[in-house]
Design a protein around this motif. Structure first.
Motif, short mmCIF file in Angstrom:
data_model
loop_
_atom_site.label_atom_id
_atom_site.label_comp_id
_atom_site.label_asym_id
_atom_site.label_seq_id
_atom_site.Cartn_x
_atom_site.Cartn_y
_atom_site.Cartn_z
N ALA A 150 4.06 3.70 -4.36
CA ALA A 150 2.87 4.19 -5.59
C ALA A 150 3.68 3.22 -7.05
O ALA A 150 2.34 3.40 -7.57
N GLY A 197 0.10 2.16 -4.95
CA GLY A 197 -0.77 2.10 -3.72
C GLY A 197 -1.65 3.67 -3.62
O GLY A 197 -1.17 4.72 -3.90
N GLY A 198 -1.18 3.73 -2.18
CA GLY A 198 -1.95 5.01 -1.47
C GLY A 198 -3.40 4.48 -1.03
O GLY A 198 -3.89 4.35 -1.62
N THR A 237 3.33 8.38 -2.12
CA THR A 237 2.26 7.95 -2.27
C THR A 237 1.18 8.92 -1.35
O THR A 237 2.16 10.02 -0.63
N ARG A 288 1.74 13.86 -0.29
CA ARG A 288 2.28 13.42 -0.29
C ARG A 288 3.23 12.68 0.18
O ARG A 288 3.45 13.39 0.86
N ARG A 326 0.93 -0.95 0.36
CA ARG A 326 0.11 0.36 -0.01
C ARG A 326 1.22 1.48 0.01
O ARG A 326 -0.08 2.31 -0.70
N ASN A 327 2.06 1.61 0.49
CA ASN A 327 3.56 2.22 0.42
C ASN A 327 4.18 2.49 -1.07
O ASN A 327 5.10 3.38 -1.01
#
Length: 335
Positions: free
Chosen positions: A165, A169-170, A206, A200, A162-163
């Motif tokens: 990009a 992710g983000g 992200t 960001r 999720r981290n």
């Protein structure tokens, strides 16, 4: 008749939430799981009581006994593996967001019409969302004017997908899609334009704090904030000209626990009262699996398909353009 499901990858959401929920679903058999590491696939299959374990995704797709593929792979693999699954003759329940952008999502339009593809917004299957929509459509809120939502959690692990990009992710992609779907669901309309304010992470690249305003026309507005570096919290408020409806845990509704809707007729001003409605306990992942299995068996119409997923991505694309251009952006319009 049992619908046999195969799961691509041993991702955490599958192991901890979706697979156990599917194993409780009527008419569903989780018959196989695949990983790019055969030993890992066998280990998870043994832990969850799944009969077949494959050391590649392709081997699972080639299994003629599997009817449905659940695709919880990382975002950048959603479209490619969904296409491969459909080519192999499978129906696909694909985790959200279905693609990295609307153009990629449109590749799914080229798939055969006799194979069903649905984006896994389990929230749509939860009775609390269905009950909230009933209240909105009854007119008890008056005219629904504003939808306000927040969804946040804290995850600063640099190794977490999720981290990353480059892999989709983000916060906007991971959880921003939920309030977007909620706004479309409760307004029963599409936003005309959007504007965003995005912060960001300097290391990850992200979006860690994203706020968005969406104009649905006719005086209807939706605002939401999502964060990947905040105190865990979530809420939806549906504000009408007469009353306000609050959904306390709209997205990660706990399995096996009742959920709560609060109807407010003016208590903030001291001249009204809050009515509490308790929605019976359920597992929204179980309900989602049962729904999709009924669709596959021809017992029910597909509630939403690839077109809906493309529309959600069009909105996300417009939000990203808004950040880049520092302006309101029309949904679906190119730069």
């Amino acid at each position: 008749m049992m619908v046999k499901w195969g799961v691509l990858s041993t991702a955490r959401i599958g192991r901890e939430k979706v697979i156990p929920a599917l194993q409780k679903a009527k008419g569903v058999e989780v018959a196989a799981i695949a990983s790019r590491n055969e030993e890992n696939a066998k280990k998870v299959a043994a832990e969850l009581g799944i009969e077949k374990a494959y050391g590649s995704y392709e081997a699972l797709l080639a299994d003629p006994d599997i009817d449905v593929i659940y695709n919880p792979l990382p975002n950048h693999m959603h479209v490619p593996m969904t296409i491969e699954a459909v080519k192999a003759g499978k129906h696909v329940l694909c985790e959200k967001p279905i693609a990295l952008d609307a153009d990629e999502a449109r590749l799914l339009l080229e798939m055969p019409d006799d194979r069903f593809v649905m984006e896994a917004f389990m929230v749509r299957a939860h009775p609390q969302w269905q009950r909230a929509l009933e209240i909105v459509e009854s007119g008890e809120l008056g005219k629904l004017q504003s939808i306000q939502a927040f969804f946040g959690y804290s995850n600063q692990d640099p190794q977490n997908i999720r981290n990353k990009a480059e892999l989709g992710g983000g916060g906007l992609m991971d959880i921003g899609c939920y309030p977007i779907v909620a706004s479309r669901y409760f307004f029963n309309a599409e936003p005309e334009r959007v504007v965003s304010l995005i912060d960001r992470d300097r290391n990850f690249g992200t979006d860690r704090l994203t706020s968005v305003m969406m104009d649905f026309g006719e005086g209807r507005q939706a605002q939401f904030t999502v964060s990947t570096q905040s105190a865990p919290y979530q809420r939806i408020n549906l504000v009408g000209t007469a009353k306000r409806l609050e959904i306390l845990i709209p997205f990660n509704a706990p399995a096996g626990e009742e959920t709560i809707l609060r109807l407010d007729s003016g208590s903030v001003l001291g001249d009204g009262a809050i009515e509490v409605e308790r929605v019976p306990a359920c597992d929204q992942y179980t309900l989602q699996g049962e729904l999709f299995s009924r669709v596959v068996q021809g017992e029910e119409e597909l509630p939403y398909g690839v077109g809906d997923a493309i529309q959600n991505m069009e909105i996300i694309d417009a939000i990203v353009r808004s950040e880049r251009n520092d302006s309101w952006e029309t949904v679906g319009s190119p730069d």
